[in-house]
Design a protein around this motif. Sequence first.
Motif, PDB file in Angstrom:
ATOM      1  N   LYS A  95     128.955 -13.074 -17.635  1.00 32.88           N
ATOM      2  CA  LYS A  95     128.823 -14.593 -18.101  1.00 32.88           C
ATOM      3  C   LYS A  95     128.679 -15.318 -17.151  1.00 32.88           C
ATOM      4  CE  LYS A  95     129.994 -13.718 -23.189  1.00 32.88           C
ATOM      5  NZ  LYS A  95     130.665 -14.181 -23.990  1.00 32.88           N
ATOM      6  N   LEU A  96     128.106 -16.529 -16.996  1.00 31.60           N
ATOM      7  CA  LEU A  96     127.917 -17.647 -16.204  1.00 31.60           C
ATOM      8  C   LEU A  96     128.320 -18.930 -16.853  1.00 31.60           C
ATOM      9  CD1 LEU A  96     127.065 -18.469 -13.228  1.00 31.60           C
ATOM     10  CD2 LEU A  96     124.998 -19.030 -14.282  1.00 31.60           C
ATOM     11  N   TYR A  97     129.399 -19.517 -16.234  1.00 31.88           N
ATOM     12  CA  TYR A  97     129.808 -20.814 -16.801  1.00 31.88           C
ATOM     13  C   TYR A  97     129.702 -22.111 -15.710  1.00 31.88           C
ATOM     14  CZ  TYR A  97     132.354 -17.749 -20.266  1.00 31.88           C
ATOM     15  OH  TYR A  97     132.787 -16.818 -21.204  1.00 31.88           O
ATOM     16  N   ARG A  98     129.949 -23.135 -16.181  1.00 35.48           N
ATOM     17  CA  ARG A  98     129.787 -24.358 -15.595  1.00 35.48           C
ATOM     18  C   ARG A  98     130.982 -25.099 -15.908  1.00 35.48           C
ATOM     19  NH1 ARG A  98     125.069 -28.995 -14.922  1.00 35.48           N
ATOM     20  NH2 ARG A  98     126.292 -30.533 -13.419  1.00 35.48           N
ATOM     21  N   ILE A  99     131.866 -25.637 -14.745  1.00 31.06           N
ATOM     22  CA  ILE A  99     132.996 -26.483 -14.940  1.00 31.06           C
ATOM     23  C   ILE A  99     132.549 -28.029 -15.204  1.00 31.06           C
ATOM     24  CG2 ILE A  99     135.076 -27.165 -14.151  1.00 31.06           C
ATOM     25  CD1 ILE A  99     135.391 -24.462 -12.742  1.00 31.06           C
ATOM     26  N   ILE A 100     132.553 -28.511 -16.084  1.00 37.02           N
ATOM     27  CA  ILE A 100     132.191 -29.989 -16.432  1.00 37.02           C
ATOM     28  C   ILE A 100     133.147 -31.137 -16.438  1.00 37.02           C
ATOM     29  CG2 ILE A 100     130.880 -31.621 -17.971  1.00 37.02           C
ATOM     30  CD1 ILE A 100     129.246 -29.076 -18.887  1.00 37.02           C
ATOM     31  N   GLY A 101     133.152 -32.143 -15.616  1.00 35.86           N
ATOM     32  CA  GLY A 101     134.257 -33.119 -15.714  1.00 35.86           C
ATOM     33  C   GLY A 101     134.932 -32.910 -14.369  1.00 35.86           C
ATOM     34  N   GLU A 102     135.808 -33.760 -14.108  1.00 39.83           N
ATOM     35  CA  GLU A 102     136.766 -33.981 -13.001  1.00 39.83           C
ATOM     36  C   GLU A 102     138.187 -33.603 -13.507  1.00 39.83           C
ATOM     37  OE1 GLU A 102     135.836 -34.070  -9.911  1.00 39.83           O
ATOM     38  OE2 GLU A 102     133.772 -34.423 -10.523  1.00 39.83           O
ATOM     39  N   ASN A 103     139.070 -33.701 -12.476  1.00 42.09           N
ATOM     40  CA  ASN A 103     140.562 -33.127 -12.907  1.00 42.09           C
ATOM     41  C   ASN A 103     141.276 -34.330 -13.548  1.00 42.09           C
ATOM     42  OD1 ASN A 103     142.764 -31.600 -12.721  1.00 42.09           O
ATOM     43  ND2 ASN A 103     143.520 -32.136 -11.081  1.00 42.09           N
ATOM     44  N   GLU A 104     140.798 -35.631 -13.263  1.00 42.34           N
ATOM     45  CA  GLU A 104     141.520 -36.665 -13.885  1.00 42.34           C
ATOM     46  C   GLU A 104     140.898 -36.930 -15.062  1.00 42.34           C
ATOM     47  OE1 GLU A 104     140.020 -36.497 -10.792  1.00 42.34           O
ATOM     48  OE2 GLU A 104     141.575 -36.680  -9.435  1.00 42.34           O
ATOM     49  N   SER A 105     139.931 -36.249 -15.713  1.00 47.15           N
ATOM     50  CA  SER A 105     139.080 -36.603 -16.877  1.00 47.15           C
ATOM     51  C   SER A 105     139.859 -35.758 -17.884  1.00 47.15           C
ATOM     52  CB  SER A 105     137.782 -36.537 -16.793  1.00 47.15           C
ATOM     53  OG  SER A 105     137.134 -36.376 -18.148  1.00 47.15           O
ATOM     54  N   PRO A 106     140.127 -36.281 -19.043  1.00 46.02           N
ATOM     55  CA  PRO A 106     140.766 -35.492 -20.173  1.00 46.02           C
ATOM     56  C   PRO A 106     139.692 -34.708 -20.883  1.00 46.02           C
ATOM     57  CG  PRO A 106     140.191 -37.801 -20.968  1.00 46.02           C
ATOM     58  CD  PRO A 106     139.983 -37.805 -19.198  1.00 46.02           C
ATOM     59  N   THR A 107     138.523 -34.891 -20.368  1.00 49.65           N
ATOM     60  CA  THR A 107     137.343 -34.029 -21.207  1.00 49.65           C
ATOM     61  C   THR A 107     136.836 -32.724 -20.226  1.00 49.65           C
ATOM     62  OG1 THR A 107     135.732 -35.607 -20.250  1.00 49.65           O
ATOM     63  CG2 THR A 107     136.482 -36.211 -22.546  1.00 49.65           C
ATOM     64  N   VAL A 108     137.509 -32.553 -19.180  1.00 48.86           N
ATOM     65  CA  VAL A 108     137.075 -31.279 -18.483  1.00 48.86           C
ATOM     66  C   VAL A 108     137.011 -30.031 -19.080  1.00 48.86           C
ATOM     67  CG1 VAL A 108     139.265 -30.945 -17.373  1.00 48.86           C
ATOM     68  CG2 VAL A 108     137.316 -30.503 -16.047  1.00 48.86           C
ATOM     69  N   HIS A 109     135.934 -29.542 -19.058  1.00 51.37           N
ATOM     70  CA  HIS A 109     135.894 -28.082 -19.725  1.00 51.37           C
ATOM     71  C   HIS A 109     134.945 -27.055 -19.027  1.00 51.37           C
ATOM     72  CE1 HIS A 109     132.228 -30.672 -21.471  1.00 51.37           C
ATOM     73  NE2 HIS A 109     131.843 -29.460 -21.827  1.00 51.37           N
ATOM     74  N   ILE A 110     134.876 -26.062 -19.751  1.00 47.75           N
ATOM     75  CA  ILE A 110     134.063 -25.020 -19.280  1.00 47.75           C
ATOM     76  C   ILE A 110     133.120 -24.689 -20.353  1.00 47.75           C
ATOM     77  CG2 ILE A 110     134.034 -22.419 -18.573  1.00 47.75           C
ATOM     78  CD1 ILE A 110     137.319 -22.711 -18.226  1.00 47.75           C
ATOM     79  N   LYS A 111     131.905 -24.742 -19.712  1.00 51.00           N
ATOM     80  CA  LYS A 111     130.679 -24.430 -20.710  1.00 51.00           C
ATOM     81  C   LYS A 111     129.883 -23.319 -20.241  1.00 51.00           C
ATOM     82  CE  LYS A 111     126.318 -26.701 -22.111  1.00 51.00           C
ATOM     83  NZ  LYS A 111     125.344 -27.676 -22.308  1.00 51.00           N
ATOM     84  N   GLU A 112     129.581 -22.398 -21.134  1.00 48.01           N
ATOM     85  CA  GLU A 112     128.763 -21.085 -20.986  1.00 48.01           C
ATOM     86  C   GLU A 112     127.501 -21.661 -20.841  1.00 48.01           C
ATOM     87  OE1 GLU A 112     127.296 -17.423 -23.471  1.00 48.01           O
ATOM     88  OE2 GLU A 112     129.519 -17.793 -23.688  1.00 48.01           O
ATOM     89  N   VAL A 113     126.709 -21.163 -19.838  1.00 45.69           N
ATOM     90  CA  VAL A 113     125.462 -21.245 -19.413  1.00 45.69           C
ATOM     91  C   VAL A 113     124.687 -19.965 -19.664  1.00 45.69           C
ATOM     92  CG1 VAL A 113     123.868 -21.947 -17.415  1.00 45.69           C
ATOM     93  CG2 VAL A 113     126.101 -22.978 -17.553  1.00 45.69           C
ATOM     94  N   THR A 114     124.791 -19.080 -19.284  1.00 47.90           N
ATOM     95  CA  THR A 114     124.063 -17.779 -19.541  1.00 47.90           C
ATOM     96  C   THR A 114     124.934 -16.586 -19.857  1.00 47.90           C
ATOM     97  OG1 THR A 114     122.309 -18.554 -17.944  1.00 47.90           O
ATOM     98  CG2 THR A 114     122.169 -16.223 -18.623  1.00 47.90           C
ATOM     99  N   ALA A 115     124.582 -15.576 -20.495  1.00 42.85           N
ATOM    100  CA  ALA A 115     125.361 -14.435 -20.830  1.00 42.85           C
ATOM    101  C   ALA A 115     124.460 -13.261 -20.655  1.00 42.85           C
ATOM    102  CB  ALA A 115     125.994 -14.286 -22.051  1.00 42.85           C
ATOM    103  N   TRP A 116     124.937 -12.174 -19.803  1.00 40.97           N
ATOM    104  CA  TRP A 116     124.070 -10.856 -19.903  1.00 40.97           C
ATOM    105  C   TRP A 116     124.879  -9.906 -20.508  1.00 40.97           C
ATOM    106  CZ3 TRP A 116     124.761 -14.160 -15.392  1.00 40.97           C
ATOM    107  CH2 TRP A 116     123.638 -14.649 -14.907  1.00 40.97           C
ATOM    108  N   GLU A 117     124.432  -9.596 -21.865  1.00 37.37           N
ATOM    109  CA  GLU A 117     125.005  -8.494 -22.598  1.00 37.37           C
ATOM    110  C   GLU A 117     124.827  -7.011 -22.350  1.00 37.37           C
ATOM    111  OE1 GLU A 117     127.336  -9.633 -24.517  1.00 37.37           O
ATOM    112  OE2 GLU A 117     126.970 -11.692 -24.789  1.00 37.37           O
ATOM    113  N   GLU A 118     125.933  -6.462 -22.200  1.00 41.13           N
ATOM    114  CA  GLU A 118     125.681  -4.905 -22.118  1.00 41.13           C
ATOM    115  C   GLU A 118     125.017  -4.519 -20.820  1.00 41.13           C
ATOM    116  OE1 GLU A 118     124.421  -2.877 -25.424  1.00 41.13           O
ATOM    117  OE2 GLU A 118     125.936  -4.075 -26.809  1.00 41.13           O
ATOM    118  N   LEU A 119     125.190  -5.302 -19.616  1.00 37.40           N
ATOM    119  CA  LEU A 119     124.792  -5.029 -18.392  1.00 37.40           C
ATOM    120  C   LEU A 119     124.820  -3.543 -18.039  1.00 37.40           C
ATOM    121  CD1 LEU A 119     125.242  -7.871 -15.971  1.00 37.40           C
ATOM    122  CD2 LEU A 119     123.118  -6.997 -16.530  1.00 37.40           C
ATOM    123  N   HIS A 120     126.034  -2.941 -18.408  1.00 35.10           N
ATOM    124  CA  HIS A 120     126.599  -1.758 -18.287  1.00 35.10           C
ATOM    125  C   HIS A 120     126.985  -1.022 -19.463  1.00 35.10           C
ATOM    126  CE1 HIS A 120     126.682  -2.244 -13.771  1.00 35.10           C
ATOM    127  NE2 HIS A 120     127.154  -3.138 -13.984  1.00 35.10           N
TER     128      HIS A 120
END
Length: 357
Positions: A95-120
């Motif tokens: 899975k590919l994630y994007r980290i959104i927000g800055e360290n000082e922000s209370p809304t910093v979070h990880i958002k899933e961008v893309t998933a490659w299911e059962e690649l193996h």
Amino acid sequence: MVHSNTFAEFIGRKVNKVRWKPEDLMASTMFVTGSWDNDEDNVLELWGLSSQDEDLAKDFPPKLLDSVQQDGDVTQIRFLDNKFVAVSTDRGTVKLYRIIGENESPTVHIKEVTAWEELHSFEKGQKCCCKDIAVCNYSLATIGEDYKINIISLNTKQVHQAIEDVSSSPLTCICFLTETQVLCCNSLSQMKLWDLRVDKSDITADINNFTQNQVPLTCIAQHPSQKHFIFTGSEEGDVGVWDMRTNSLLTTMSSGDTSALTELAFHPLEPDHMFSCSFGGRLLQWSSKKSYMCRNDPGDLEYSNFWVNTDKVKTRLSVNDVIKPIYSPINSLDIQKQQLVCGADNEAIYLQKHLKL
């Protein structure tokens, strides 16, 4: 000598991978961890240090900024840049994630961008482990227990190339040698080099380690500036130094710790310093003795790369513990600027913020 200003924090999960969020100009204040061996409750977690203050005590404990559930044990984490991070699991998913927000922000979070299911996967759709992933520019390479390499284009988010049956023994780790060449290791002390520009059924080089028994290669690292030099860690605790220009093993180095090495990493800006962690719970710093080297070999060009001089490396190599041995597997480490973070099976993370280089 063990550094005394190392801090530890119990987080309640076995840590299989840990990575600093990259920063170009300053020391990073965020890192991510991936857990394993926790039934259906494994996670990717984002942590923040309070500041870049010189006083390490003010940064600990780190603050948990966000947590994302994973579909199995986390097997690898690789940052593409300072925003995007790829995560693999033992269910064959990446899975590919994007980290959104800055360290000082209370809304910093990880958002899933893309998933490659059962690649193996095995036959009949049975899932299998994605053992390792590697990143180079806009390409992502994965290996799995199905003896398969996948090359993913991050521009199109599609599997660009799939190479089947790449080894007769289980694959253990992979890296990009160049933008168009991938190198993977297996449990027979072999490396295989693939050129992605030629027919996918053709192997470029099959590299055997004839100087040792068939000891599994467990981890791999590329020299930061001399890209043709590859370093491998083994199940018996040795480090092999390979020259990919000649596809040969130059030398092996040992710290005296015979437990399996779990990860190798160079300091990105000071490549005379390499770090390793092991199943036996040791975190080591391997360093050249610079003053001795400069005094005796002021004009030795070959010796400008300390690691590959087989006659001198073992006498001018110092190996020291970064932290006191914890007698529980240390699975992962990462270095950024002068700070190092590692994670272990004792459900703790360790931070050393003032590495001696």
